[in-house]
Design a protein around this motif. Structure first.
Motif, PDB file in Angstrom:
ATOM      1  N   GLY A  46      45.702  28.412  37.405  1.00 55.93           N
ATOM      2  CA  GLY A  46      46.213  29.770  37.353  1.00 55.93           C
ATOM      3  C   GLY A  46      45.711  30.489  36.128  1.00 55.93           C
ATOM      4  N   TYR A  47      46.140  31.721  35.990  1.00 51.67           N
ATOM      5  CA  TYR A  47      45.689  32.556  34.875  1.00 51.67           C
ATOM      6  C   TYR A  47      46.804  33.508  34.473  1.00 51.67           C
ATOM      7  N   GLY A  48      46.909  33.694  33.204  1.00 58.21           N
ATOM      8  CA  GLY A  48      47.866  34.650  32.668  1.00 58.21           C
ATOM      9  C   GLY A  48      47.759  34.687  31.162  1.00 58.21           C
ATOM     10  N   LEU A  49      48.465  35.575  30.552  1.00 63.62           N
ATOM     11  CA  LEU A  49      48.490  35.691  29.100  1.00 63.62           C
ATOM     12  C   LEU A  49      49.944  35.742  28.653  1.00 63.62           C
ATOM     13  N   THR A  50      50.145  35.609  27.360  1.00 63.86           N
ATOM     14  CA  THR A  50      51.504  35.768  26.848  1.00 63.86           C
ATOM     15  C   THR A  50      52.106  37.070  27.367  1.00 63.86           C
ATOM     16  N   GLU A  51      51.310  38.128  27.340  1.00 58.70           N
ATOM     17  CA  GLU A  51      51.818  39.459  27.698  1.00 58.70           C
ATOM     18  C   GLU A  51      52.120  39.624  29.185  1.00 58.70           C
ATOM     19  N   THR A  52      51.688  38.698  30.026  1.00 57.15           N
ATOM     20  CA  THR A  52      51.954  38.811  31.462  1.00 57.15           C
ATOM     21  C   THR A  52      53.000  37.796  31.922  1.00 57.15           C
ATOM     22  N   THR A  53      53.833  37.323  31.000  1.00 61.77           N
ATOM     23  CA  THR A  53      54.850  36.319  31.321  1.00 61.77           C
ATOM     24  C   THR A  53      54.182  35.070  31.918  1.00 61.77           C
ATOM     25  N   ALA A  54      53.097  34.660  31.279  1.00 60.09           N
ATOM     26  CA  ALA A  54      52.335  33.469  31.706  1.00 60.09           C
ATOM     27  C   ALA A  54      51.633  33.731  33.028  1.00 60.09           C
ATOM     28  N   GLY A  55      51.636  32.694  33.919  1.00 56.91           N
ATOM     29  CA  GLY A  55      50.827  32.742  35.133  1.00 56.91           C
ATOM     30  C   GLY A  55      51.166  33.899  36.041  1.00 56.91           C
ATOM     31  N   ILE A  56      50.181  34.754  36.296  1.00 58.24           N
ATOM     32  CA  ILE A  56      50.388  35.903  37.167  1.00 58.24           C
ATOM     33  C   ILE A  56      49.341  35.931  38.278  1.00 58.24           C
ATOM     34  N   VAL A  57      48.385  34.997  38.158  1.00 59.27           N
ATOM     35  CA  VAL A  57      47.360  34.751  39.178  1.00 59.27           C
ATOM     36  C   VAL A  57      47.272  33.237  39.319  1.00 59.27           C
ATOM     37  N   VAL A  58      47.248  32.716  40.559  1.00 59.48           N
ATOM     38  CA  VAL A  58      47.277  31.258  40.696  1.00 59.48           C
ATOM     39  C   VAL A  58      46.766  30.812  42.063  1.00 59.48           C
ATOM     40  N   ASN A  59      46.105  29.651  42.067  1.00 57.30           N
ATOM     41  CA  ASN A  59      45.803  28.962  43.316  1.00 57.30           C
ATOM     42  C   ASN A  59      47.064  28.239  43.783  1.00 57.30           C
TER      43      ASN A  59
END
Length: 616
Positions: A367-380
């Motif tokens: 998955g993918y995300g940043l601190t600013e996006t509440t962690a995973g916001i895109v994921v397989n």
């Protein structure tokens, strides 16, 4: 949807009485903590904070390793209306003071008494800090409470007092201020509401079929939003039991003891697993190697069919069945025997490593995300899995690629801005809600996102070529002789790299080949070692265009370290710090007149206070 996190967890506690919520290893044995104990401790911590005078919105910092007390303090503070501020337990007092001062935290939960003693010498820098609660041990000071004395304060507030504060909470209240890892400067406090967290949890519940039959091994720092949201809040929300690893070093042993069905991790763990497996296989007898690679070939073919949503033919199915019994069941056994899947985030996962585990029927959903996006916001996810990508946006989240390739994200999980930094907020978060991630990526026609690199990390060579260093670094780390890498070359005529060997593998190779060495410094400077690494690097780069190949490398006698400030707590390289620490070595690779091959080793023999290096 519950309006606040503590209300959601306490609702689950009433639903799952008699079941195990958490597990912790004590005196060599994992012991169960039932939901009733979780509930009572959340309420007890909350009442104790109320009796100490916590007002709605007050900040409460927590600096401790993963464990039940972290959970009690976190949810107890929010139940009492507070805003939780996590601090990595591996940070020093300087970083702790920065976060305490910036967040204006009134209360601090600490695990290590020595940190408390050191902090007492700097109390003038944090005058708003009223109480420090020690999870273990004690320190004689008016501002410091032992855990026992803190919990005794709970009698100063009633259950009705806490219920009143719980009832006042709304989804728009500030739940937490999470400080970024600071790879490009001082940490900034990202503000999250209860609604931010709950939106991410609800999205995960739609995508992953996890429940009361599952168990998760937790080892990534709970101070990191990825583990906190996906490995803690989400897991508890669906009834998954959480077992805490003793440390990152004990994960292999704890996997055997806990036998989890799911685990959240960063790619570094999978890279190490892969390297160990390949080393065992390649050092084994000829027949064993043939069986292993035959099984792997069948597993990869079956995985490709599965990803294409095709059924394997009878011959392939028979080969996969044989491979499972001959090879893959043993591999799963090393992971406890019950793993259904892993979830990976925090850094790019090498495609070869993802393909290897998928072939062994242990999918890693990146998955993918940043601190600013509440962690995973895109994921397989199961049924929506494409190797080489980080998956598709979770329900309710939008993705867009800007003209310069930057990934933009909008959705209910995006943070509310940086604490007390309006200008930084405006730079990152547009008025229309789109967050500028700073990452470069591509969306395929089916909505799967591929990350190219960090926008700030992109290397532009002197010839004007754009290079994504992480792609090269991931290629190098698949080699059994290499553990880590940092590619360098912005505005330079060619690329170079700092390489960290896998010393276990390298030492065995040296012993087999009769290469004498006293220590790691000897190894990285030995001409025969440099030669074998060069030949393997050349092989890995064979298909790459010339401008994407590293021309020179320096082999380091140690890995990039947290102590020297070179990596974040989740092991991401701080390129600016590494470049500064090894600037003389990096510059030296460009000094020779001839731009041919000129590789070397570097022995770190002394470290200055801020990481400057001396070596040979």
């Amino acid at each position: 949807m519950s309006e606040t996190l503590p209300r959601m967890i306490l609702e689950r506690a009433r639903l799952w009485k008699g079941r195990t919520a958490l597990r912790r290893k004590e005196e060599g044995i994992y012991r169960d903590i039932p939901w009733e104990t979780l509930e009572s401790n959340i309420r007890r911590y909350g009442r104790a904070l109320l009796s100490l005078g916590l007002e709605a919105g007050d900040r409460v910092a927590v600096m401790a390793p993963n464990g039940p007390e972290w959970v009690y303090a976190d949810l107890g503070a929010m139940a009492a209306g507070g805003t939780q501020v996590p601090v990595y337990h591996t940070e020093g007092v300087e970083e702790l003071i920065h976060i305490l001062r910036d967040s204006q935290s009134r209360f601090l939960f600490l695990h290590f008494p020595p940190i408390a003693e050191e902090l007492l010498e700097h109390l003038d820098q944090v005058p708003q800090l009223e109480s420090i609660v020690l999870f273990a041990g004690g320190v004689d000071h008016p501002k410091i409470l032992s855990l026992e004395n803190f919990l005794a304060k709970a009698d100063g507030a009633t259950e009705q007092d806490l219920d009143g504060r719980l009832a006042e909470g709304t989804s728009g209240d500030l739940a937490s201020i999470v400080y970024t890892s600071g790879t490009t400067g001082l940490p900034k406090g990202a503000m999250f509401t209860h609604g931010n967290f709950l939106a991410n949890i609800d999205a995960c519940r739609e995508l992953f079929d996890l429940g009361e039959q599952d168990e998760c091994l937790s080892f990534l720092p709970l101070s990191h939003v990825f583990e906190r949201v996906d490995g803690y809040y989400f897991m508890l929300s669906v009834g998954v039991t959480i077992a805490y690893a003793e440390s990152i070093d004990t994960v292999p042993a704890n996997l055997q003891e806990v036998k989890p069905t799911v685990m959240i991790s960063v790619p570094r763990l999978f890279e190490k697993m892969y390297a160990r497996i390949m080393e065992r296989v390649l050092s084994g007898p000829w027949l064993k190697k043939q069986i292993f690679f035959g099984a792997l070939k069948a597993g990869k073919a079956a995985a490709a069919k599965h990803l294409a949503r095709e059924k394997p033919g009878p011959m392939l199915q028979a080969a996969v069945t044989l491979a499972k019994h001959a090879v893959f069941e043993k591999l799963k056994g090393h992971l406890g025997g019950r793993v259904r899947f892993f979830i990976s985030g925090g850094a790019p996962l090498g495609k070869d490593i993802a393909e290897f585990f998928l072939a062994a029927d242990i999918p890693i959903y990146e998955g993918y995300g940043l601190t600013e996006t509440t962690a995973g916001i895109v994921v397989n996810t199961p049924g929506r899995h494409r190797l080489g990508t980080v998956g598709r946006a979770v329900p309710g989240t939008e993705l867009r690629i800007a003209e310069d390739g930057e990934i933009l994200i909008r959705g209910p999980g995006v943070f509310k801005g940086y604490w007390k930094q309006a200008e930084k907020t405006r730079e990152a978060l547009r008025e229309d809600g789109w967050f500028l991630t700073g990452d470069i990526g591509e969306l395929d026609p089916d909505g799967f996102l591929a990350i190219t690199d960090r926008k700030k990390d992109l290397i532009v060579t002197a010839g004007g070529k754009n290079i994504a260093p992480q792609n090269l670094e991931n290629i190098f780390k698949t080699d059994k002789f290499l553990a880590n890498a940092m590619v360098y070359g912005d505005r330079k005529p060619f690329l170079t790299a700092l390489l960290v060997p896998n010393f276990d593998t390298l030492e065995k190779y040296a012993q087999i080949k009769g290469i004498d060495f006293l220590n790691h410094c000897d190894l990285v400077n030995h001409p025969r070692i440099l030669d074998i690494i060069r030949r393997r690097i050349d092989r890995l780069q064979l298909e790459l265009p010339s401008y994407q190949k590293i021309k020179r490398f320096t082999l380091l006698s140690r890995d990039f370290s947290k102590e020297e400030g070179e990596v974040t707590p989740t092991l991401k390289i701080k390129r600016n710090v590494v470049s500064r620490n090894f600037q003389r070595i990096l510059d030296g690779m460009y000094l020779a007149k001839d731009h041919g091959i000129h590789d070397s080793g570097f022995c770190v023999v002394e470290s200055t206070e801020r990481g400057g290096k001396e070596g040979k």
